[in-house]
Scaffold this motif. Structure first.
Motif, PDB file in Angstrom:
ATOM      1  N   ASN A  90     -39.816  16.907  34.112  1.00  0.00           N
ATOM      2  CA  ASN A  90     -38.588  17.486  33.559  1.00  0.00           C
ATOM      3  C   ASN A  90     -38.302  18.914  34.011  1.00  0.00           C
ATOM      4  O   ASN A  90     -37.259  19.467  33.700  1.00  0.00           O
ATOM      5  CB  ASN A  90     -38.645  17.464  32.023  1.00  0.00           C
ATOM      6  CG  ASN A  90     -38.950  16.085  31.469  1.00  0.00           C
ATOM      7  OD1 ASN A  90     -40.001  15.867  30.896  1.00  0.00           O
ATOM      8  ND2 ASN A  90     -38.050  15.155  31.689  1.00  0.00           N
ATOM      9  N   HIS A  91     -39.240  19.507  34.709  1.00  0.00           N
ATOM     10  CA  HIS A  91     -39.039  20.883  35.167  1.00  0.00           C
ATOM     11  C   HIS A  91     -39.511  21.023  36.607  1.00  0.00           C
ATOM     12  O   HIS A  91     -40.458  20.353  37.018  1.00  0.00           O
ATOM     13  CB  HIS A  91     -39.811  21.876  34.288  1.00  0.00           C
ATOM     14  CG  HIS A  91     -39.246  22.000  32.907  1.00  0.00           C
ATOM     15  ND1 HIS A  91     -39.633  21.192  31.876  1.00  0.00           N
ATOM     16  CD2 HIS A  91     -38.297  22.837  32.403  1.00  0.00           C
ATOM     17  CE1 HIS A  91     -38.948  21.510  30.790  1.00  0.00           C
ATOM     18  NE2 HIS A  91     -38.134  22.494  31.075  1.00  0.00           N
ATOM     19  N   LEU A  92     -38.881  21.922  37.330  1.00  0.00           N
ATOM     20  CA  LEU A  92     -39.267  22.159  38.714  1.00  0.00           C
ATOM     21  C   LEU A  92     -40.470  23.099  38.749  1.00  0.00           C
ATOM     22  O   LEU A  92     -40.348  24.272  39.121  1.00  0.00           O
ATOM     23  CB  LEU A  92     -38.080  22.716  39.501  1.00  0.00           C
ATOM     24  CG  LEU A  92     -37.027  21.640  39.830  1.00  0.00           C
ATOM     25  CD1 LEU A  92     -35.648  22.256  39.998  1.00  0.00           C
ATOM     26  CD2 LEU A  92     -37.415  20.907  41.098  1.00  0.00           C
TER      27      LEU A  92
ATOM     28  N   VAL B   6     -46.556  27.293  39.082  1.00  0.00           N
ATOM     29  CA  VAL B   6     -45.410  28.044  39.583  1.00  0.00           C
ATOM     30  C   VAL B   6     -44.145  27.369  39.078  1.00  0.00           C
ATOM     31  O   VAL B   6     -44.028  26.148  39.125  1.00  0.00           O
ATOM     32  CB  VAL B   6     -45.389  28.041  41.134  1.00  0.00           C
ATOM     33  CG1 VAL B   6     -44.250  28.898  41.657  1.00  0.00           C
ATOM     34  CG2 VAL B   6     -46.732  28.499  41.680  1.00  0.00           C
ATOM     35  N   TRP B   7     -43.222  28.146  38.574  1.00  0.00           N
ATOM     36  CA  TRP B   7     -41.944  27.609  38.126  1.00  0.00           C
ATOM     37  C   TRP B   7     -40.878  28.078  39.105  1.00  0.00           C
ATOM     38  O   TRP B   7     -40.677  29.279  39.278  1.00  0.00           O
ATOM     39  CB  TRP B   7     -41.635  28.127  36.716  1.00  0.00           C
ATOM     40  CG  TRP B   7     -40.519  27.388  36.013  1.00  0.00           C
ATOM     41  CD1 TRP B   7     -39.864  26.271  36.445  1.00  0.00           C
ATOM     42  CD2 TRP B   7     -39.949  27.706  34.739  1.00  0.00           C
ATOM     43  NE1 TRP B   7     -38.926  25.868  35.519  1.00  0.00           N
ATOM     44  CE2 TRP B   7     -38.951  26.733  34.467  1.00  0.00           C
ATOM     45  CE3 TRP B   7     -40.179  28.705  33.801  1.00  0.00           C
ATOM     46  CZ2 TRP B   7     -38.188  26.743  33.308  1.00  0.00           C
ATOM     47  CZ3 TRP B   7     -39.417  28.726  32.646  1.00  0.00           C
ATOM     48  CH2 TRP B   7     -38.438  27.748  32.390  1.00  0.00           C
ATOM     49  N   LEU B   8     -40.229  27.132  39.753  1.00  0.00           N
ATOM     50  CA  LEU B   8     -39.154  27.461  40.692  1.00  0.00           C
ATOM     51  C   LEU B   8     -38.118  28.326  39.968  1.00  0.00           C
ATOM     52  O   LEU B   8     -37.575  27.926  38.941  1.00  0.00           O
ATOM     53  CB  LEU B   8     -38.504  26.169  41.206  1.00  0.00           C
ATOM     54  CG  LEU B   8     -37.358  26.376  42.206  1.00  0.00           C
ATOM     55  CD1 LEU B   8     -37.883  26.879  43.541  1.00  0.00           C
ATOM     56  CD2 LEU B   8     -36.566  25.092  42.413  1.00  0.00           C
ATOM     57  N   ALA B   9     -37.845  29.505  40.546  1.00  0.00           N
ATOM     58  CA  ALA B   9     -36.960  30.462  39.878  1.00  0.00           C
ATOM     59  C   ALA B   9     -35.610  29.832  39.526  1.00  0.00           C
ATOM     60  O   ALA B   9     -35.031  30.126  38.486  1.00  0.00           O
ATOM     61  CB  ALA B   9     -36.769  31.697  40.751  1.00  0.00           C
TER      62      ALA B   9
ATOM     63  N   GLY C  93     -20.112  24.979  22.854  1.00  0.00           N
ATOM     64  CA  GLY C  93     -21.466  24.441  23.024  1.00  0.00           C
ATOM     65  C   GLY C  93     -21.437  23.351  24.070  1.00  0.00           C
ATOM     66  O   GLY C  93     -20.606  22.444  24.008  1.00  0.00           O
ATOM     67  N   ILE C  94     -22.314  23.472  25.058  1.00  0.00           N
ATOM     68  CA  ILE C  94     -22.359  22.479  26.128  1.00  0.00           C
ATOM     69  C   ILE C  94     -23.781  21.939  26.245  1.00  0.00           C
ATOM     70  O   ILE C  94     -24.738  22.706  26.330  1.00  0.00           O
ATOM     71  CB  ILE C  94     -21.919  23.111  27.474  1.00  0.00           C
ATOM     72  CG1 ILE C  94     -20.438  23.512  27.394  1.00  0.00           C
ATOM     73  CG2 ILE C  94     -22.164  22.149  28.644  1.00  0.00           C
ATOM     74  CD1 ILE C  94     -19.901  24.169  28.652  1.00  0.00           C
ATOM     75  N   GLY C  95     -23.900  20.652  26.196  1.00  0.00           N
ATOM     76  CA  GLY C  95     -25.206  20.022  26.391  1.00  0.00           C
ATOM     77  C   GLY C  95     -25.134  19.096  27.585  1.00  0.00           C
ATOM     78  O   GLY C  95     -24.268  18.220  27.628  1.00  0.00           O
ATOM     79  N   ILE C  96     -26.010  19.312  28.564  1.00  0.00           N
ATOM     80  CA  ILE C  96     -25.991  18.461  29.755  1.00  0.00           C
ATOM     81  C   ILE C  96     -27.372  17.860  29.964  1.00  0.00           C
ATOM     82  O   ILE C  96     -28.378  18.580  29.983  1.00  0.00           O
ATOM     83  CB  ILE C  96     -25.598  19.267  31.017  1.00  0.00           C
ATOM     84  CG1 ILE C  96     -24.276  20.027  30.785  1.00  0.00           C
ATOM     85  CG2 ILE C  96     -25.482  18.343  32.231  1.00  0.00           C
ATOM     86  CD1 ILE C  96     -23.876  20.926  31.953  1.00  0.00           C
ATOM     87  N   ASN C  97     -27.421  16.548  30.080  1.00  0.00           N
ATOM     88  CA  ASN C  97     -28.669  15.873  30.411  1.00  0.00           C
ATOM     89  C   ASN C  97     -28.936  16.068  31.892  1.00  0.00           C
ATOM     90  O   ASN C  97     -28.400  15.345  32.722  1.00  0.00           O
ATOM     91  CB  ASN C  97     -28.558  14.378  30.083  1.00  0.00           C
ATOM     92  CG  ASN C  97     -28.380  14.126  28.594  1.00  0.00           C
ATOM     93  OD1 ASN C  97     -29.063  14.727  27.771  1.00  0.00           O
ATOM     94  ND2 ASN C  97     -27.453  13.238  28.255  1.00  0.00           N
ATOM     95  N   VAL C  98     -29.713  17.073  32.220  1.00  0.00           N
ATOM     96  CA  VAL C  98     -29.965  17.380  33.635  1.00  0.00           C
ATOM     97  C   VAL C  98     -31.278  16.719  34.069  1.00  0.00           C
ATOM     98  O   VAL C  98     -31.278  15.646  34.665  1.00  0.00           O
ATOM     99  CB  VAL C  98     -29.995  18.902  33.878  1.00  0.00           C
ATOM    100  CG1 VAL C  98     -30.217  19.205  35.361  1.00  0.00           C
ATOM    101  CG2 VAL C  98     -28.696  19.552  33.408  1.00  0.00           C
ATOM    102  N   ASN C  99     -32.392  17.343  33.737  1.00  0.00           N
ATOM    103  CA  ASN C  99     -33.697  16.801  34.157  1.00  0.00           C
ATOM    104  C   ASN C  99     -34.479  16.192  33.001  1.00  0.00           C
ATOM    105  O   ASN C  99     -35.634  15.837  33.146  1.00  0.00           O
ATOM    106  CB  ASN C  99     -34.535  17.916  34.792  1.00  0.00           C
ATOM    107  CG  ASN C  99     -33.844  18.533  35.987  1.00  0.00           C
ATOM    108  OD1 ASN C  99     -33.155  17.842  36.733  1.00  0.00           O
ATOM    109  ND2 ASN C  99     -34.000  19.829  36.165  1.00  0.00           N
TER     110      ASN C  99
END
Lengths: 306, 306
Positions: A52-54, A63-66, A195-201
């Motif tokens: 769920n995260h890069l 490492v977390w992709l900036a 309010g905006i909610g987006i199902n991204v990852n």
């Protein structure tokens, strides 16, 4: 207060993000000590987080992709607040000055229109934009915001996003993004909370929800989306200057148009008919066969396709 | 990793403590915004917190009594680490230098001897002391630590605390405190981890557990306990200098002495008999009627009274 249960993995994932948001790179040893987790527990958590995260593991560091770390952006002209866990970004925004953006990794009590359930799990974009707007501008937001989101998905990601009235953004019937708009008068001025909610990852749990990840087949750096939105929200007045054009754009994207629907009202009752349009401010126009009826989104609990 | 569920209230209580640990006094408005909770949700949470923490609401602020806020102490000669939530304070201590104390408000994966369940909920004292000790000293800790804890409860709180072999501290049969001692050789030196869990102001969930709160009928400022322990642990060698005296103190507090017991072993099997003493390093001596048998705490899973 509704009692939601969180699993301890989610809590530790949020603690990992908190550490990474401060530094981007953290030694695994240090992290394991920081969190009080054994190496194998931590490694299982990091392994799951990659879905769920890069983030990646390099040598003995995480490492977390900036570009996926929303604490790293400083949108020009905005006061920007990043949180790992909140009740709701809408509530954080209350009391903040106008021109604030609140972004959270996880919302415990997130809600949709009319308090409907909306799950904000890890990897999505959960944000509230607080804007000072004149009434005559604010009334067009219910059309403008879904149009803006559709443009984002269509132009930047080549995704065939459409609008389900009043303001869900859907792809092949699956809900990709949700919008909630609230207003508040303070010192004679209208402050609008978008309010905006987006199902991204994230992996949406609700039936009929879909993530950008599942559509494009890979993780997306969320800051691309947040930067786009902060830019657009800063000049949202431009989008509504030409009401007729906005209305046409909205109608062009409205998958609801021409559909036979049942309009379930907040007060008891339902009306069925064919959707023949929307008004300039987004009321739905339904032809029941007997008459043409207009519905405001505030009086409609749900719209069902027949 | 065992999947424990936490309720969202606990998460928000921990977030409140985190804010209060930084400042001691926080405006309710600010806190509600910080956490993204509505005023009534926050007020319900604060109301519940008063049952386990010495906090109060004054005007429109929350105040945490400094004496109950473990982030406020700086024990002399120790490196001191305070955390709101951790897997386990034992794991946080691994990798920290010797002479470290780790204190947490909540442990998700806390464990007792032989990995037994130990619940570390809000309001207790959950701490690990990391000490460099010579082997000849460390071997007496299993006697010294429960004696130290009993003295604390007896002298400072007038509570009739006793020891259940090997190192549970009990009051009228209820477990008030638990101890776990682990050792680690690093660079030819023995580092000892003394984990201490005390049910102070928490409401213990486990059967047969009891809190100081329920015994003395009020909340206790936890820093009194932590300061006492850091003082004693810093000079623990003094407590073991005279082994014979320590052994006598331990026996004087041992409620297990003279009791008929079943000794359940980690390897299959059990032995029953009457407890007639402990050795200098704390092995249990049981008269089975046929012979006298010694048991080390490392080979005993559980001791049951008959």
């Amino acid at each position: 207060m509704e009692q939601k249960l969180l699993d301890s993995k989610t809590i530790f994932k949020l603690r990992v993000l908190e550490e990474l948001s401060k530094r981007e790179v953290v030694e695994l040893d240090e992290l394991s000590r920081e969190l009080g987790l054994q190496a194998d527990e931590l490694s299982a958590i990091i392994g799951e987080m990659k879905e769920n995260h890069l983030i990646r593991v390099e040598d003995s560091s995480v490492v977390w992709l900036a570009g996926d770390n929303p604490s790293r952006i400083k949108p020009w002209g905005w006061s920007y607040v990043y949180k790992t866990i909140v009740g709701s970004t809408m509530h954080v925004a209350k009391g903040l000055p106008s021109w604030s953006i609140v972004v959270a990794e996880y919302q415990v009590h997130s809600y949709g229109r009319h308090g409907k359930e909306w799950i904000s799990d890890l990897g999505g974009v959960w944000a509230t934009f607080k804007l000072p707007l004149e009434d005559r501008i604010a009334q067009y937001l219910p059309l403008a915001i879904p149009v803006v989101l559709c443009e984002l998905f269509r132009e930047r990601f080549g995704v065939d996003a459409k609008i389900k009235w009043p303001n869900d953004v859907v792809v092949k019937g699956g809900k990709l993004a949700g919008i909630i708009i609230e207003g508040e008068f303070y010192k004679n001025r209208l402050h609008v909370y978008v309010g905006i909610g987006i199902n991204v990852n994230n992996d949406p749990k609700l039936e009929k929800a879909v993530s950008l990840k599942s559509i494009v087949g890979k993780l997306t750096p969320r800051n691309r989306i947040l930067s786009y939105l902060s830019g657009v929200m800063g000049r949202i007045e431009k989008y509504v200057e030409n009401h007729k054009k906005l209305q046409a754009q909205y109608l062009g994207l409205l998958e609801t148009l021409g559909r036979r629907v049942a309009v379930l009202l907040l007060r008891d009752g339902a009306v069925t008919g064919k959707v023949i349009g929307v008004t300039e401010t987004g009321d739905l126009v339904v032809d029941t066969g007997v008459e043409k009826v207009k519905f405001s989104s505030t009086e409609v609990y749900e719209l069902k396709y027949l």
